[in-house]
Design a protein around this motif. Sequence first.
Motif, PDB file in Angstrom:
ATOM      1  N   GLN A 108      15.171   9.629  -8.833  1.00 33.20           N
ATOM      2  CA  GLN A 108      14.935   8.699  -9.936  1.00 33.20           C
ATOM      3  C   GLN A 108      15.242   7.248  -9.554  1.00 33.20           C
ATOM      4  O   GLN A 108      14.425   6.353  -9.841  1.00 33.20           O
ATOM      5  CB  GLN A 108      15.749   9.117 -11.170  1.00 33.20           C
ATOM      6  N   PRO A 109      16.393   6.974  -8.918  1.00 33.66           N
ATOM      7  CA  PRO A 109      16.633   5.596  -8.460  1.00 33.66           C
ATOM      8  C   PRO A 109      15.597   5.118  -7.444  1.00 33.66           C
ATOM      9  O   PRO A 109      15.204   3.941  -7.463  1.00 33.66           O
ATOM     10  CB  PRO A 109      18.030   5.675  -7.828  1.00 33.66           C
ATOM     11  N   ILE A 110      15.144   6.021  -6.562  1.00 33.74           N
ATOM     12  CA  ILE A 110      14.109   5.648  -5.593  1.00 33.74           C
ATOM     13  C   ILE A 110      12.821   5.295  -6.320  1.00 33.74           C
ATOM     14  O   ILE A 110      12.140   4.328  -5.964  1.00 33.74           O
ATOM     15  CB  ILE A 110      13.863   6.798  -4.594  1.00 33.74           C
ATOM     16  N   LEU A 111      12.488   6.060  -7.353  1.00 33.85           N
ATOM     17  CA  LEU A 111      11.285   5.781  -8.132  1.00 33.85           C
ATOM     18  C   LEU A 111      11.362   4.415  -8.792  1.00 33.85           C
ATOM     19  O   LEU A 111      10.413   3.619  -8.735  1.00 33.85           O
ATOM     20  CB  LEU A 111      11.095   6.860  -9.196  1.00 33.85           C
ATOM     21  N   ILE A 112      12.490   4.128  -9.436  1.00 36.85           N
ATOM     22  CA  ILE A 112      12.655   2.841 -10.109  1.00 36.85           C
ATOM     23  C   ILE A 112      12.560   1.697  -9.104  1.00 36.85           C
ATOM     24  O   ILE A 112      11.899   0.677  -9.353  1.00 36.85           O
ATOM     25  CB  ILE A 112      14.005   2.792 -10.854  1.00 36.85           C
ATOM     26  N   ALA A 113      13.204   1.871  -7.943  1.00 35.86           N
ATOM     27  CA  ALA A 113      13.139   0.848  -6.898  1.00 35.86           C
ATOM     28  C   ALA A 113      11.703   0.680  -6.406  1.00 35.86           C
ATOM     29  O   ALA A 113      11.255  -0.446  -6.139  1.00 35.86           O
ATOM     30  CB  ALA A 113      14.058   1.232  -5.734  1.00 35.86           C
ATOM     31  N   GLY A 114      10.967   1.790  -6.281  1.00 36.88           N
ATOM     32  CA  GLY A 114       9.579   1.726  -5.836  1.00 36.88           C
ATOM     33  C   GLY A 114       8.697   0.984  -6.821  1.00 36.88           C
ATOM     34  O   GLY A 114       7.829   0.203  -6.427  1.00 36.88           O
ATOM     35  N   VAL A 115       8.923   1.214  -8.115  1.00 34.07           N
ATOM     36  CA  VAL A 115       8.154   0.510  -9.146  1.00 34.07           C
ATOM     37  C   VAL A 115       8.404  -0.986  -9.073  1.00 34.07           C
ATOM     38  O   VAL A 115       7.472  -1.800  -9.064  1.00 34.07           O
ATOM     39  CB  VAL A 115       8.522   1.040 -10.550  1.00 34.07           C
ATOM     40  N   VAL A 116       9.690  -1.363  -9.013  1.00 39.80           N
ATOM     41  CA  VAL A 116      10.049  -2.780  -8.957  1.00 39.80           C
ATOM     42  C   VAL A 116       9.480  -3.428  -7.701  1.00 39.80           C
ATOM     43  O   VAL A 116       8.880  -4.512  -7.753  1.00 39.80           O
ATOM     44  CB  VAL A 116      11.586  -2.952  -8.999  1.00 39.80           C
ATOM     45  N   PHE A 117       9.640  -2.764  -6.563  1.00 34.25           N
ATOM     46  CA  PHE A 117       9.149  -3.318  -5.294  1.00 34.25           C
ATOM     47  C   PHE A 117       7.641  -3.510  -5.314  1.00 34.25           C
ATOM     48  O   PHE A 117       7.133  -4.562  -4.899  1.00 34.25           O
ATOM     49  CB  PHE A 117       9.532  -2.389  -4.145  1.00 34.25           C
ATOM     50  N   HIS A 118       6.916  -2.505  -5.809  1.00 34.35           N
ATOM     51  CA  HIS A 118       5.449  -2.567  -5.804  1.00 34.35           C
ATOM     52  C   HIS A 118       4.940  -3.748  -6.621  1.00 34.35           C
ATOM     53  O   HIS A 118       4.058  -4.494  -6.167  1.00 34.35           O
ATOM     54  CB  HIS A 118       4.877  -1.260  -6.351  1.00 34.35           C
TER      55      HIS A 118
ATOM     56  N   ALA B 129       0.823  -1.210   0.000  1.00 37.20           N
ATOM     57  CA  ALA B 129       0.000   0.000   0.000  1.00 37.20           C
ATOM     58  C   ALA B 129       0.857   1.260   0.000  1.00 37.20           C
ATOM     59  O   ALA B 129       0.591   2.208  -0.750  1.00 37.20           O
ATOM     60  CB  ALA B 129      -0.930  -0.009   1.212  1.00 37.20           C
ATOM     61  N   LEU B 130       1.896   1.278   0.824  1.00 34.51           N
ATOM     62  CA  LEU B 130       2.767   2.456   0.903  1.00 34.51           C
ATOM     63  C   LEU B 130       3.495   2.706  -0.414  1.00 34.51           C
ATOM     64  O   LEU B 130       3.596   3.847  -0.870  1.00 34.51           O
ATOM     65  CB  LEU B 130       3.784   2.275   2.038  1.00 34.51           C
ATOM     66  N   SER B 131       4.003   1.641  -1.028  1.00 32.42           N
ATOM     67  CA  SER B 131       4.690   1.804  -2.306  1.00 32.42           C
ATOM     68  C   SER B 131       3.708   2.261  -3.382  1.00 32.42           C
ATOM     69  O   SER B 131       4.049   3.065  -4.248  1.00 32.42           O
ATOM     70  CB  SER B 131       5.371   0.496  -2.729  1.00 32.42           C
ATOM     71  N   GLY B 132       2.454   1.772  -3.309  1.00 32.81           N
ATOM     72  CA  GLY B 132       1.441   2.202  -4.268  1.00 32.81           C
ATOM     73  C   GLY B 132       1.108   3.676  -4.127  1.00 32.81           C
ATOM     74  O   GLY B 132       0.982   4.396  -5.128  1.00 32.81           O
ATOM     75  N   LEU B 133       0.974   4.141  -2.888  1.00 29.11           N
ATOM     76  CA  LEU B 133       0.693   5.561  -2.651  1.00 29.11           C
ATOM     77  C   LEU B 133       1.852   6.431  -3.129  1.00 29.11           C
ATOM     78  O   LEU B 133       1.646   7.531  -3.662  1.00 29.11           O
ATOM     79  CB  LEU B 133       0.424   5.797  -1.160  1.00 29.11           C
ATOM     80  N   PHE B 134       3.066   5.939  -2.954  1.00 32.25           N
ATOM     81  CA  PHE B 134       4.238   6.668  -3.434  1.00 32.25           C
ATOM     82  C   PHE B 134       4.197   6.805  -4.955  1.00 32.25           C
ATOM     83  O   PHE B 134       4.453   7.886  -5.512  1.00 32.25           O
ATOM     84  CB  PHE B 134       5.513   5.941  -3.006  1.00 32.25           C
ATOM     85  N   LEU B 135       3.843   5.728  -5.645  1.00 28.60           N
ATOM     86  CA  LEU B 135       3.776   5.762  -7.104  1.00 28.60           C
ATOM     87  C   LEU B 135       2.631   6.640  -7.596  1.00 28.60           C
ATOM     88  O   LEU B 135       2.716   7.245  -8.661  1.00 28.60           O
ATOM     89  CB  LEU B 135       3.627   4.337  -7.645  1.00 28.60           C
ATOM     90  N   VAL B 136       1.545   6.725  -6.814  1.00 27.48           N
ATOM     91  CA  VAL B 136       0.437   7.609  -7.177  1.00 27.48           C
ATOM     92  C   VAL B 136       0.895   9.067  -7.144  1.00 27.48           C
ATOM     93  O   VAL B 136       0.529   9.866  -8.015  1.00 27.48           O
ATOM     94  CB  VAL B 136      -0.756   7.388  -6.226  1.00 27.48           C
ATOM     95  N   LEU B 137       1.700   9.427  -6.148  1.00 29.48           N
ATOM     96  CA  LEU B 137       2.232  10.786  -6.079  1.00 29.48           C
ATOM     97  C   LEU B 137       3.101  11.093  -7.294  1.00 29.48           C
ATOM     98  O   LEU B 137       3.017  12.177  -7.883  1.00 29.48           O
ATOM     99  CB  LEU B 137       3.048  10.960  -4.789  1.00 29.48           C
ATOM    100  N   PHE B 138       3.927  10.124  -7.674  1.00 25.70           N
ATOM    101  CA  PHE B 138       4.761  10.308  -8.866  1.00 25.70           C
ATOM    102  C   PHE B 138       3.887  10.466 -10.103  1.00 25.70           C
ATOM    103  O   PHE B 138       4.168  11.288 -10.980  1.00 25.70           O
ATOM    104  CB  PHE B 138       5.694   9.113  -9.046  1.00 25.70           C
TER     105      PHE B 138
END
Length: 221
Positions: free
Chosen positions: A61-71, A16-25
């Motif tokens: 940008q690396p955090i975003l890529i990691a967040g996508v992969v993790f989610h 859920a947290l990673s999803g909310l992070f990606l929604v902000l992006f």
Amino acid sequence: MAGISKTSIARKVAMALSGLFLVLFLAQHFTINFTSVVSPSTFNEISHFMGTNFVVQAILQPILIAGVVFHFVMGFVLDVRNRKARGVKYNKFKGQANSPWVSRNMILSGSVVLAFLGLHFYDFWIPELIHKYVETNPDDPFRYYDETIAKFAGNPIRTGLYSISFVLLMLHLLHGFASSFQTMGVNNKYSSGIKIFTKAFAIVIPMGFVFIAIFHYFNNL
């Protein structure tokens, strides 16, 4: 902490947290892209800042890529575990009587969205890296708008693929965005408002991306 991270609840909260992070992006990405419709100069200015800022490029940008992969990895893990726990396949489960199609096919829509993100990185991010670090071209703050519309101008296949992908993203968000708040335990007087907001966001933002792609396609025939 190692024991907690292995629990089903912990995995769902992390999802859920990673999803909310990606929604902000997603919201931030849409805001930038929409400026290409109303003001090419503003789009160039923002894109140049994002493309040259050290914090954005080396940290966010690396955090975003990691967040996508993790989610998406976590999504596959949860789906496999849910299937095993239920003990029956989806085609034997009368989901239509208990849950909507979207919630029963999150792994399907998520897989397509993940494939689309791979295409998006290949289409935009890799050429950007080649332009800056392989070909070592001089800095040009005015190139971003022309490069973006060139992706869609006179290219119905790419425009169609992007549009279809964002429709599937909309279906994914219609269930996933609201579920993220439920997973986080949000159940109070604001719940109905949050539900309305998440549904509106899930429709408006993806359809906004579709509009941008179609606008640049028809506006540059």
